[in-house]
Every structure is written in C-alpha cells, then in structure tokens.
Design an enzyme around this catalytic site. Sequence first.
Site, short mmCIF file in Angstrom:
data_model
loop_
_atom_site.label_atom_id
_atom_site.label_comp_id
_atom_site.label_asym_id
_atom_site.label_seq_id
_atom_site.Cartn_x
_atom_site.Cartn_y
_atom_site.Cartn_z
NE ARG A 177 0.60 7.22 -8.33
CZ ARG A 177 1.89 7.23 -8.12
NH1 ARG A 177 2.71 6.81 -9.06
NH2 ARG A 177 2.38 7.66 -6.98
CG HIS A 208 5.68 1.69 -13.34
ND1 HIS A 208 6.39 2.58 -14.10
CD2 HIS A 208 5.52 2.29 -12.14
CE1 HIS A 208 6.64 3.67 -13.40
NE2 HIS A 208 6.12 3.51 -12.20
CB CYS A 222 10.51 1.89 0.53
SG CYS A 222 8.98 1.23 1.14
CB SER A 226 4.48 -0.60 -19.15
OG SER A 226 3.40 0.27 -19.05
CD1 TRP A 283 9.22 2.92 -10.47
CD2 TRP A 283 9.13 1.28 -11.97
NE1 TRP A 283 8.39 1.94 -9.97
CE2 TRP A 283 8.32 0.93 -10.87
CE3 TRP A 283 9.24 0.38 -13.03
CZ2 TRP A 283 7.62 -0.28 -10.80
CZ3 TRP A 283 8.54 -0.83 -12.96
CH2 TRP A 283 7.74 -1.15 -11.86
CB THR A 335 5.40 3.15 1.52
OG1 THR A 335 5.92 3.48 0.24
CG2 THR A 335 4.92 1.73 1.55
NE ARG A 388 -0.54 -0.28 4.94
CZ ARG A 388 -1.09 -0.71 6.06
NH1 ARG A 388 -2.33 -1.09 6.08
NH2 ARG A 388 -0.36 -0.75 7.17
CB CYS A 430 8.64 -0.45 -2.18
SG CYS A 430 7.84 0.90 -1.35
#
Length: 463
Positions: A282, A250, A389, A247, A198, A187, A185, A392
Amino acid sequence: MAAGGALLRALGFAALLLPALPRGSPGSAERRCFCQVTGHLDDCTCDVETIDAFNNYKLFPRLNQLLESDYFRYYKVNLKKPCPFWNDNSHCGIRDCAVKPCPSDEVPDGIRSAGYKYSEEANSRAEECEEANRLGAVDESLSKETQQAVLQWTWHDDSSDSFCEADDIHSPDAEYVDLLLNPERYTGYKGPDAWKIWNSIYEENCFKPQNVKRPLTSGRGDDGGQMFYKWLKGVCVEKRAFYRLISGLHASINIHLSARYLLQDTWSEKKWGPNVTEFQQRFDEVVTRGEGPRRLKNLYFLYLIELRALSKVLPFFERPGFQLYTGNQSHDAEIKNLLLEVLHLAKSFPLHFDENSFFAGNKKEAAKLKEEVRLHFKNISKIMDCVGCFKCRLWGKLQTQGLGTALKILFSESLIEKIPESGPSYGFQLTRQEIVALFNAFGRISTSVRELENFRAILRTMR
Ligand SMILES: *[C@@H]1O[C@H](CO)[C@@H](O)[C@H](O)[C@H]1NC(C)=O
Ligand SMILES: *[C@@H]1O[C@H](CO)[C@@H](O)[C@H](O)[C@H]1NC(C)=O
Ligand SMILES: *[C@@H]1O[C@H](CO)[C@@H](O)[C@H](O)[C@H]1NC(C)=O
C-alpha cells in the site's frame, strides 16, 4: 475498506513481483516507503519530524488513556441503515467483520439516559417516556445547571451546521457498541466491494471531473497520475485539502489493517500483528508508483487538521457547564481533567496548520464553497452505510463523523470564541456522539502516526 488490495490487483503482477524488488540502496525497504515522507508538508508550515516527536511521545499516550474511559468507549451507531446509493446485498459473511453490540445494561446509566434526554421526539412518545422516567432516576442527582445543559444539547442535535449525516440514535436499530471490544483491524474485507466504496468517494465526491483519471486506475488513460496532479495543483486550496483529507483517512485505515493483520488463525489461537508485506503493497514507493509516500503525507495533513480542531474547541470543554454525566461524579471529574490536559497539549503544538487561508476569498464565494464542501462531506458520510463489512462500517462511520466534527469546529471559530464562560452555549454545540467520534477518530490517526514508527523500524532491518 481496503481498496489498496484491489488497486494492486488491478495493477496485475506488480504485487507478484514484490519479493523480487531490488534490495539494498538506493531503495532500501525503509527508504522506499519513507524517504519522501519527511520535511515540510505542502499547504502548511509543519514538518513530519515535529509531528512524530509530538505525537508519539506526548499526545498518543495521554489520548489513549482518555479513550479507554467509559465516556469515550461507548458509541451509538445504526449499522442497519440501507445503502442509499446502490443495492447492497453483501451481508457480511466474514467472521472478523462482526460487531458485538453491548447489552444495554453494560452501558453506564448516565450515558444511556442522556441519550434519551437529547431527543424531543423520544420524549413525545409514551413508551419511551416511561423508559426515560426509569432512567431519570440517575439524573435527580444532577444540578439544575447540569440538567439545563443536558436539555439544551437536545436543541442542537438537528442543527444544520453538521457536516455529517448523523445516525438517528433513537432508532430501534441503533445500538451502543463498546469500541474497545471492537477494534479496527484486518477483517479480510477488500477486493471489489471495498474498492467500490473508495472509488465512489474519490470519483463522485471529491470535486474531481470525470475525465481526470486518478493515478493507478487500470487500463486506458493511465499516465502515472500526471493529469491528476496537474488538476489537483490547479484547484483551490479548499478542494485540494478535501481530497487530501479523504486520502489521509484512507491511508490511516490501511495502516491499521496492516498493523493489526490476522497473522495466525488456528483453533487454539488468533494472533494479530504487523504485516510488512501488506504495508509495502500500500505504501512502498516503487510498488505504488510513487503514490505511497503521497498517501502518507496526506495522513499527516489530516493529523494537523484534526489537531487544529482540538486546539480550537478547548473553550467549549473548559466551561464548568460541560460535564460527562456517566453517573460517577468523581470519575467524571477525573476524566474531564484528562480531557482538558489532552486539549491543552494539542494547543501547545508549535506548528499549527493555519486554516485562515481556508475560505478566505470573497465572502460570498467563500460561503458557497463552504456549503459545497459540507454537502460533499455529508454525502461521503452516507456512503458509509454502503460498506459491506459491519466492523469497517462502524469505524468508517465513526471516523467520518469525527472528521466532520473537526470541520464543523474549524468553521465555527467565531461562534466558539463567543461561548459564555457559564450558562448554556447556544451558538455552538456538540452532541455526545460528536464528541466521542471526534476524539476516537483523532485517536485512530494518532495511532496510525505511531504505527508508522513501528513499520519504519521493521523495514530498517529488512534491507
Ligand atoms: C453522492 O454520492 C453518490 C454515490 O457516490 C453519487 O452518486 C452522488 O452523485 C453524490 N451526490 C452529491 C450531491 O455529491
Ligand atoms: C501478509 O499479507 C500478505 C498480503 O499482503 C499475505 O499474502 C501474507 O500471507 C500475509 N502474511 C501473514 C503472515 O499473514
Ligand atoms: C467512581 O470513580 C472513582 C474514581 O475513578 C472510583 O474510585 C469509584 O470506585 C467509582 N465508583 C463507582 C460506584 O463506580
């Protein structure tokens, strides 16, 4: 890993203008995210509506139930591996990034001891032998056939057909985490660090030549992605698929961050829920200058690829020799039934992606291309050790291992067909880690598709 935020910052005030975007038709909030995300998907015969109906009402509920079981909720991961590519000194200072490892007595014995059994190396070390003996108590209840099956898993752990740099799960730094207690979720991990991850994935690992600029890169050479899409159209279907899978991954991660955003953070209560603004930043067509809907289509593409892998791997799980070994036989049998049910559902999907068009060219060329894809993907799995993180990093590692496992399955079709109904399968194997990653990674994508319906509904009321 939320590069979207950074991308938008690079876009400058597009984000600031968000509240003043034209309202109502022709670009209602819902349409601007979704009107292009409909109908046929490029490179396959499927359409978005069929996937939505199939996923949201049939597969998603069963899959979720499966992922709550002991077998699937514990994943062993080494979060302390150093980043092999650059100096990563950003210890995660963000509270919501923390990952709670499980005290090992919470992990069912069967899972822990199977972990030991996988390792020849571990067995050769005296102290760990002792540990294995202690845990071995559980295994005495296993049949001869089962013990043999466990043993032969070992032989395949280092197999060279893997698409991922798997963690050494016997490293003292590797710990079990309970995925249900560490949900993916929001962060707060975004900005330059996430962007760097990325960026290096897209720029250095997706077959893209350096002089072709990705869409939405800031500054010079921004032609709205024209050159990029011309390049993408020109490359072979395999390389195009590779880009679209990344993609899609992502996009999926960004959907989770938007769907489980930290909405309220006070001493008395933390509330997580959908943040539509974050989602629009996004995926809105206008704000992202056309990129958003493409990202969402790539998510569906990824969904189809992983779904296809699940449908292909059914024979491996159907064998009586495949067992879960969590230490509770009746429970294991129940979960195995549920697992098979999910796989049969996956197989029943009417419009499967036809991966036969992949690597279909000249044999020598195809083998070379497959190897290239494998190496690129392996490299991406290493980049996950650079994610600053921890939470993540956990989900990044799990999802790349899951996708890597899906690719391994798709490229092992002939081996899977040869698996004998009983007795050990030497040609094709999956480790428990790979299995857990495969299903949980697909669970994430399935959840994303489900979340889209929610965002659609919210946006519809916004006009
Ligand atoms: C692997 O990824 C790193 C970091 O992005 C990059 O510098 C390197 O060139 C990549 N190597 C291969 C073989 O793709
Ligand atoms: C939603 O996300 C935006 C950033 O995209 C942020 O500015 C805003 O505060 C968030 N809303 C809530 C309620 O947290
Ligand atoms: C084993 O699983 C069954 C079925 O899920 C459950 O009813 C039973 O309580 C479990 N036994 C133990 C010892 O946990």
